[in-house]
Write a protein that holds these residues in place. Structure first.
Motif, PDB file in Angstrom:
ATOM      1  N   LYS A   1       2.361   1.793  -3.329  1.00  0.00           N
ATOM      2  CA  LYS A   1       1.400   2.422  -4.420  1.00  0.00           C
ATOM      3  C   LYS A   1       1.557   3.918  -4.154  1.00  0.00           C
ATOM      4  O   LYS A   1       1.432   4.676  -4.802  1.00  0.00           O
ATOM      5  CB  LYS A   1       0.182   1.850  -4.055  1.00  0.00           C
ATOM      6  CG  LYS A   1      -0.975   2.083  -5.085  1.00  0.00           C
ATOM      7  CD  LYS A   1      -2.199   1.483  -4.785  1.00  0.00           C
ATOM      8  CE  LYS A   1      -3.308   2.234  -5.820  1.00  0.00           C
ATOM      9  NZ  LYS A   1      -4.617   1.692  -5.710  1.00  0.00           N
ATOM     10  N   LEU A   2       1.344   4.323  -2.775  1.00  0.00           N
ATOM     11  CA  LEU A   2       1.206   5.909  -2.588  1.00  0.00           C
ATOM     12  C   LEU A   2       2.522   6.720  -3.124  1.00  0.00           C
ATOM     13  O   LEU A   2       2.274   7.504  -3.708  1.00  0.00           O
ATOM     14  CB  LEU A   2       1.045   5.993  -1.008  1.00  0.00           C
ATOM     15  CG  LEU A   2      -0.366   5.515  -0.412  1.00  0.00           C
ATOM     16  CD1 LEU A   2      -0.425   5.723   1.175  1.00  0.00           C
ATOM     17  CD2 LEU A   2      -1.494   6.223  -1.041  1.00  0.00           C
TER      18      LEU A   2
ATOM     19  N   ASN B   1       4.555   5.755  -5.451  1.00  0.00           N
ATOM     20  CA  ASN B   1       4.652   5.752  -6.776  1.00  0.00           C
ATOM     21  C   ASN B   1       3.794   6.997  -7.273  1.00  0.00           C
ATOM     22  O   ASN B   1       3.822   7.681  -8.363  1.00  0.00           O
ATOM     23  CB  ASN B   1       3.971   4.300  -7.381  1.00  0.00           C
ATOM     24  CG  ASN B   1       5.202   3.200  -7.181  1.00  0.00           C
ATOM     25  OD1 ASN B   1       6.439   3.812  -7.205  1.00  0.00           O
ATOM     26  ND2 ASN B   1       4.768   2.157  -7.395  1.00  0.00           N
ATOM     27  N   GLU B   2       2.603   7.004  -6.455  1.00  0.00           N
ATOM     28  CA  GLU B   2       1.344   8.044  -6.986  1.00  0.00           C
ATOM     29  C   GLU B   2       2.144   9.551  -6.626  1.00  0.00           C
ATOM     30  O   GLU B   2       1.934  10.432  -7.370  1.00  0.00           O
ATOM     31  CB  GLU B   2       0.096   8.020  -6.077  1.00  0.00           C
ATOM     32  CG  GLU B   2      -0.662   6.690  -6.736  1.00  0.00           C
ATOM     33  CD  GLU B   2      -1.985   6.329  -6.066  1.00  0.00           C
ATOM     34  OE1 GLU B   2      -2.231   7.222  -5.137  1.00  0.00           O
ATOM     35  OE2 GLU B   2      -2.616   5.513  -6.415  1.00  0.00           O
ATOM     36  N   ILE B   3       2.766   9.670  -5.530  1.00  0.00           N
ATOM     37  CA  ILE B   3       3.266  10.918  -5.266  1.00  0.00           C
ATOM     38  C   ILE B   3       4.560  11.080  -6.168  1.00  0.00           C
ATOM     39  O   ILE B   3       4.684  12.371  -6.679  1.00  0.00           O
ATOM     40  CB  ILE B   3       3.881  10.980  -3.701  1.00  0.00           C
ATOM     41  CG1 ILE B   3       2.927  10.850  -2.744  1.00  0.00           C
ATOM     42  CG2 ILE B   3       4.884  12.067  -3.495  1.00  0.00           C
ATOM     43  CD1 ILE B   3       3.241  10.707  -1.492  1.00  0.00           C
TER      44      ILE B   3
ATOM     45  N   HIS C   1       0.821  -1.168  -0.098  1.00  0.00           N
ATOM     46  CA  HIS C   1      -0.133   0.086   0.008  1.00  0.00           C
ATOM     47  C   HIS C   1       0.883   1.123  -0.073  1.00  0.00           C
ATOM     48  O   HIS C   1       0.714   2.186  -0.905  1.00  0.00           O
ATOM     49  CB  HIS C   1      -0.911   0.023   1.245  1.00  0.00           C
ATOM     50  CG  HIS C   1      -1.968   1.230   1.294  1.00  0.00           C
ATOM     51  ND1 HIS C   1      -2.786   1.441   0.446  1.00  0.00           N
ATOM     52  CD2 HIS C   1      -1.700   2.221   2.297  1.00  0.00           C
ATOM     53  CE1 HIS C   1      -3.530   2.833   0.896  1.00  0.00           C
ATOM     54  NE2 HIS C   1      -2.828   3.015   1.882  1.00  0.00           N
ATOM     55  N   LEU C   2       1.909   1.220   0.760  1.00  0.00           N
ATOM     56  CA  LEU C   2       2.716   2.432   0.814  1.00  0.00           C
ATOM     57  C   LEU C   2       3.453   2.627  -0.486  1.00  0.00           C
ATOM     58  O   LEU C   2       3.660   3.743  -0.874  1.00  0.00           O
ATOM     59  CB  LEU C   2       3.867   2.265   1.939  1.00  0.00           C
ATOM     60  CG  LEU C   2       4.695   3.269   2.417  1.00  0.00           C
ATOM     61  CD1 LEU C   2       3.895   4.671   2.589  1.00  0.00           C
ATOM     62  CD2 LEU C   2       5.605   3.046   3.652  1.00  0.00           C
TER      63      LEU C   2
END
Length: 72
Positions: A45-46, A48-50, A42-43
């Motif tokens: 994924k976050l 990568n989005e940032i 989950h972290l």
């Protein structure tokens, strides 16, 4: 920035998996390992989005509007 964010996360994930050995982890430990790995994904994924947003803001990544089929 990618390296600074991903390296600690990678170390945590690898350590969680490397901790599985002999003797096999107890049921409670297996649950803890699963939670660590789930939180790690989950972290990641976050992160990568940032990083994608940072690329967009710096002009290194372009986005374009395109039609998308909602049914698809």
């Amino acid at each position: 920035m990618s390296h600074e964010l991903r390296s600690p996360l990678n170390a945590i994930s690898v350590r969680a998996v490397d901790g599985v050995g002999f003797p096999p982890p107890s049921h409670a430990q297996q649950g803890n390992i699963a939670q660590i790995l789930k939180a790690g994904w989950h972290l990641l994924k976050l992160i990568n989005e940032i990083l994608d947003l940072a690329k967009i803001e710096s002009g290194k990544l372009s986005i374009s509007r395109e039609p998308v089929s909602v049914a698809g």
